[in-house]
Design an enzyme around this catalytic site. Structure first.
Site, PDB file in Angstrom:
ATOM      1  N   ASP A 156      31.557   8.989  15.492  1.00 17.10           N
ATOM      2  CA  ASP A 156      32.367   9.235  14.589  1.00 17.10           C
ATOM      3  C   ASP A 156      31.706   9.117  13.269  1.00 17.10           C
ATOM      4  OD1 ASP A 156      34.836   9.101  13.619  1.00 17.10           O
ATOM      5  OD2 ASP A 156      35.367   7.103  13.812  1.00 17.10           O
TER       6      ASP A 156
ATOM      7  N   CYS B  24      44.865 -14.066  -8.377  1.00 16.38           N
ATOM      8  CA  CYS B  24      45.121 -15.484  -9.090  1.00 16.38           C
ATOM      9  C   CYS B  24      44.531 -15.325 -10.547  1.00 16.38           C
ATOM     10  CB  CYS B  24      44.288 -16.634  -8.501  1.00 16.38           C
ATOM     11  SG  CYS B  24      44.419 -18.066  -9.279  1.00 16.38           S
TER      12      CYS B  24
ATOM     13  N   CYS C 227      49.129 -19.672  -6.106  1.00 17.17           N
ATOM     14  CA  CYS C 227      47.662 -19.336  -5.453  1.00 17.17           C
ATOM     15  C   CYS C 227      47.589 -20.482  -4.448  1.00 17.17           C
ATOM     16  CB  CYS C 227      46.618 -19.573  -6.698  1.00 17.17           C
ATOM     17  SG  CYS C 227      44.907 -19.960  -5.907  1.00 17.17           S
TER      18      CYS C 227
ATOM     19  N   TYR D 249      22.097  11.539  13.548  1.00 14.53           N
ATOM     20  CA  TYR D 249      21.700  12.051  15.109  1.00 14.53           C
ATOM     21  C   TYR D 249      21.971  13.551  15.039  1.00 14.53           C
ATOM     22  CZ  TYR D 249      21.667   7.327  16.955  1.00 14.53           C
ATOM     23  OH  TYR D 249      21.468   6.020  17.454  1.00 14.53           O
TER      24      TYR D 249
ATOM     25  N   LEU E  94      35.672  21.922  18.894  1.00 12.77           N
ATOM     26  CA  LEU E  94      36.139  21.714  20.099  1.00 12.77           C
ATOM     27  C   LEU E  94      37.313  21.376  20.683  1.00 12.77           C
ATOM     28  CD1 LEU E  94      32.968  19.815  21.225  1.00 12.77           C
ATOM     29  CD2 LEU E  94      32.974  22.273  21.069  1.00 12.77           C
TER      30      LEU E  94
ATOM     31  N   CYS F  76      40.192 -22.310 -10.894  1.00 14.13           N
ATOM     32  CA  CYS F  76      40.508 -22.023  -9.280  1.00 14.13           C
ATOM     33  C   CYS F  76      39.286 -22.410  -8.697  1.00 14.13           C
ATOM     34  CB  CYS F  76      41.130 -20.895  -9.176  1.00 14.13           C
ATOM     35  SG  CYS F  76      41.848 -20.516  -7.284  1.00 14.13           S
TER      36      CYS F  76
ATOM     37  N   GLU G  49       0.995  -1.210  -0.062  1.00 10.75           N
ATOM     38  CA  GLU G  49       0.061  -0.119   0.173  1.00 10.75           C
ATOM     39  C   GLU G  49       1.014   1.260   0.003  1.00 10.75           C
ATOM     40  OE1 GLU G  49      -4.129  -1.137   2.491  1.00 10.75           O
ATOM     41  OE2 GLU G  49      -2.101  -1.282   3.547  1.00 10.75           O
ATOM     42  N   PHE G  50       2.170   1.378   0.939  1.00  9.01           N
ATOM     43  CA  PHE G  50       2.732   2.246   0.975  1.00  9.01           C
ATOM     44  C   PHE G  50       3.539   2.509  -0.510  1.00  9.01           C
ATOM     45  CE2 PHE G  50       6.965   4.373   1.534  1.00  9.01           C
ATOM     46  CZ  PHE G  50       6.626   5.388   2.296  1.00  9.01           C
TER      47      PHE G  50
ATOM     48  N   GLU H  68      25.345  14.489  13.454  1.00  9.88           N
ATOM     49  CA  GLU H  68      26.339  13.862  12.667  1.00  9.88           C
ATOM     50  C   GLU H  68      25.851  12.680  11.547  1.00  9.88           C
ATOM     51  OE1 GLU H  68      30.814  13.257  13.467  1.00  9.88           O
ATOM     52  OE2 GLU H  68      29.432  14.822  14.101  1.00  9.88           O
TER      53      GLU H  68
END
Length: 667
Positions: free
Chosen positions: A115, A422, A404, A221, A81, A428, A33-34, A171
């Site tokens: 961070d 490789c 390898c 945030y 800061l 392989c 529906e959305f 942030e």
């Protein structure tokens, strides 16, 4: 209802459901529906582009292409800061605050220092108008289209009593789960891995295509409210208000009225922060009262009322027991350090990343070394150094292999690349099985009921040597194998059959061309439409596609130049897979371009290339792939192909700008 009323109703309804889902984890309607509401809104917005609202939820999926970011002066400087790393420096800071406030009582707000990337988001009459990077603190880059893709950030604030203009800061970050998913895909297509979530977030916010940004699921945030008007007396009040009107405010903050309380908060989160969905590197301590902040003022570089405490990077020492070498789907050889188990950042670490031969050489690793292992901003621990004081002559240096480890083929190292590969991709075992695992994954062919273990079994039995072999599997081939009963065999075969309905963009991603991820595959299929057109595309045609650079173009050309790869595609076509992109139905807007033909080249300010193609066709024009005498217009944006412009001029074809094009539509 008028078109504007319909757009307003749909916009408000979708924004309401977005807020419920992303901020309250609640749903009132189904996903279907959305999606239908969104489809209706998109159709109306395409028909009436002048009626699109600034807070339209269609901005969430991106699509804007920015050739460059405008530089914007911050209304309020984004100062850095002062940093501290120990308790005594915090006590000294508190003493300076006491003196500055001359005996007044005061409170601190303690917040985790996330961070990520500092961003400023501007609102006018409650509607988002700009998203700006920190830059140098005085000026930043306008990345509004990218900021609007953050689903937890309100495009419109549903509240009364706020100033006409205000700003929030916070942030922007890439959640750890998103970071790991991106790196998994990059490893899968042979791309170098992103170093850490912070760098990944920074790079994503500066991408030119906002639709790619939207797919990376960035988050934000909010931790600060700013306005010319005085609205709140304290920072605490502003945080409660921001949360109440729909901003994503982390619930990790606390208020304390003593520096001892602050120190307790720091201690509490030193280990607990590792449980969060993003990296943190410290704590920010701020005076709560805005009046007291004014009283304390600023130094030349930072406020006197706030300070950041930085945690030391998580580190431990342990013994390097061995180095093993993993072979990826694209042949990339990744060295992994096997360690004596050690506790680090709340988890027991047994393995660490070494990245490549250069890193082994830089660290001068020897088996038996005592090594320093660090997490810091990394998801996977890494070795940062060797304790040379504990090195003995008996220890043997780590030697990167020349062959390898799986098939003994001589490894190669391409010029300008740090990794070894490789080249035996057709013989392989890990590469063969890895290609099949890549092929069946959800984002590719989405073949259910087959996993790595089943692929390994079928490979060992000689049933699977290529993804194309999946379509040759028969019931009797699997019948009688241990662990495969009637129902499971039918489910496997049903999943394979169903994959024939998967759209071309996923098929292209699935076939495993190096450096062609899901997003690149989508752009290629939308541009070339068929596998035949893509396979015959020249280097010049390929690099005209947005996001396609030299490395991807060369990889595509090399892939289709290989006879075995062409045979593989032919087998898939014979099996009935989808190798044609069916463009969305064009909604006719007018006939201003009727009878006119265009070639599109370069990057544009107001349109993506696919959007331009739709716009031209919606107004009666045609889009061609190459310049010839029959062409009417070369629509040239920034970085348009010089060879195309030169050819157009020689043939007398009109070269027009984006502005010229928009003028043609207004006629």
């Amino acid at each position: 209802m008028s078109p504007q009323e319909q757009i307003n109703s749909l916009t408000d309804k979708i924004n309401y459901h977005n807020h419920l889902y992303y901020m309250k984890s609640e749903t009132e309607i189904s996903d279907f529906e959305f999606d239908q509401l969104l489809v209706q809104l998109r159709a109306l917005e395409e028909q009436y582009p002048d009626l699109v609202r600034e807070d339209s939820p269609t901005h969430r999926v991106g699509g804007t292409i920015s050739k460059e970011f405008e530089s914007v002066t911050h209304r309020f400087p984004m100062l850095s800061l002062g940093n501290t790393y120990n308790e005594q420096e915090l006590l000294d800071f508190d003493e300076r605050v006491q003196k500055g406030l001359d005996g007044q009582s005061y409170e601190y707000i303690c917040e985790l220092k996330f961070d990520g990337v500092a961003l400023s988001v501007w609102y006018e009459n409650g509607v988002i108008t700009r998203g700006v990077t920190r830059g140098d603190g005085v000026r930043g880059d306008d990345i509004t289209a990218n900021v609007k893709t953050i689903r937890t950030l309100p495009l419109k604030v549903m509240a009364n009593g706020f100033p006409t203009q205000f700003e929030v800061r916070g942030e922007g970050f890439l959640p750890l789960a998103s970071f790991e998913a991106i790196n998994k895909e990059r490893e899968d297509i042979g791309e170098a891995l992103l170093a850490n979530p912070r760098n990944a977030a920074s790079g994503t916010f500066k991408m030119q295509d906002s639709s790619v940004v939207a797919k990376r699921k960035l988050d934000f945030y909010v931790y600060q409210f700013l306005s010319e008007e005085t609205v709140f007396d304290t920072h605490e009040e502003s945080l409660h208000w921001l949360k109440s009107v729909g901003f994503n405010v982390s619930d990790t903050w606390e208020k304390h009225d003593t520096i001892q309380g602050v120190l307790g908060f720091i201690e509490k989160w030193e280990e607990k922060r590792h449980e969060l969905p993003l990296n943190t590197d410290g704590i920010v301590i701020k005076i709560n009262s805005f009046a007291q902040r004014e009283e304390l003022g600023f130094t030349a570089k930072s406020p006197r009322w706030a300070i950041a405490y930085k945690y030391k990077a998580e580190s431990a020492t342990t013994t390097l027991e061995s180095v093993s070498y993993q072979v990826g789907r694209t042949g990339n050889i990744t060295p992994v350090a096997n360690l004596k188990p050690v506790l680090l950042a709340g988890t027991v670490v047994k393995r660490a990343s070494v990245h490549n031969a250069n890193e082994i050489e830089r660290l001068d690793l020897h088996i038996g070394d005592t090594v320093f292992v660090e997490k810091g901003g990394e998801i996977i621990p890494k070795i940062t150094a060797v304790d040379m004081s504990k090195r003995t002559e008996a220890l043997e240096a780590v030697q990167f292999p020349h062959l390898c480890p799986e098939c003994n083929t001589e490894l190669i190292r391409k010029e300008g690349e740090a990794n070894h590969y490789c080249p035996n991709e057709k013989g392989c075992p890990p590469q063969i099985k890895g290609k099949i695992e890549h092929y069946i994954q959800r984002k590719a062919m989405n073949i259910e009921n087959i996993g790595a273990e089943t692929i390994d079994t079928f490979y060992t039995k000689g049933l699977l040597k290529s993804p194309a072999d999946l379509y040759d599997l028969k019931y009797e081939d699997i019948q009688g194998m241990e662990g495969f009963k009637d129902k499971s065999i039918k489910n496997i075969l049903s999943g394979i059959e169903k994959s024939k309905e998967i759209p071309f963009k996923q098929v292209l991603f699935a076939i495993g061309i190096r450096f062609v991820g899901a997003t690149v595959a989508e752009k290629l299929t939308a541009h070339f439409l068929t596998i035949e057109a893509l396979s015959e595309a020249t280097y010049e045609l390929l690099i005209e596609v947005p996001e396609i650079g030299d490395r991807i173009a060369q990889s595509i050309i090399a892939y289709f130049a290989d006879a075995d790869n062409r045979q593989f595609i032919a087998r898939l076509q014979q099996a009935g897979l989808q190798f044609e992109h069916i463009p969305a139905e064009i909604v006719v807007e007018g006939n201003a371009l009727e009878g006119k033909s265009f070639v599109i080249s370069g990057v544009f300010q107001n349109f993506g290339r696919d959007e331009l193609k739709v716009k031209i066709e919606a107004n009666g024009g045609k889009v061609l792939s190459g310049v010839s005498k029959k062409l009417d217009f070369l629509l040239a944006g920034a970085e348009a192909g010089p060879s195309k412009i030169e050819k157009a001029q020689k043939l007398g074809v009109a070269v027009i700008s984006e502005e010229d094009f928009l003028g043609m539509l207004e006629v």
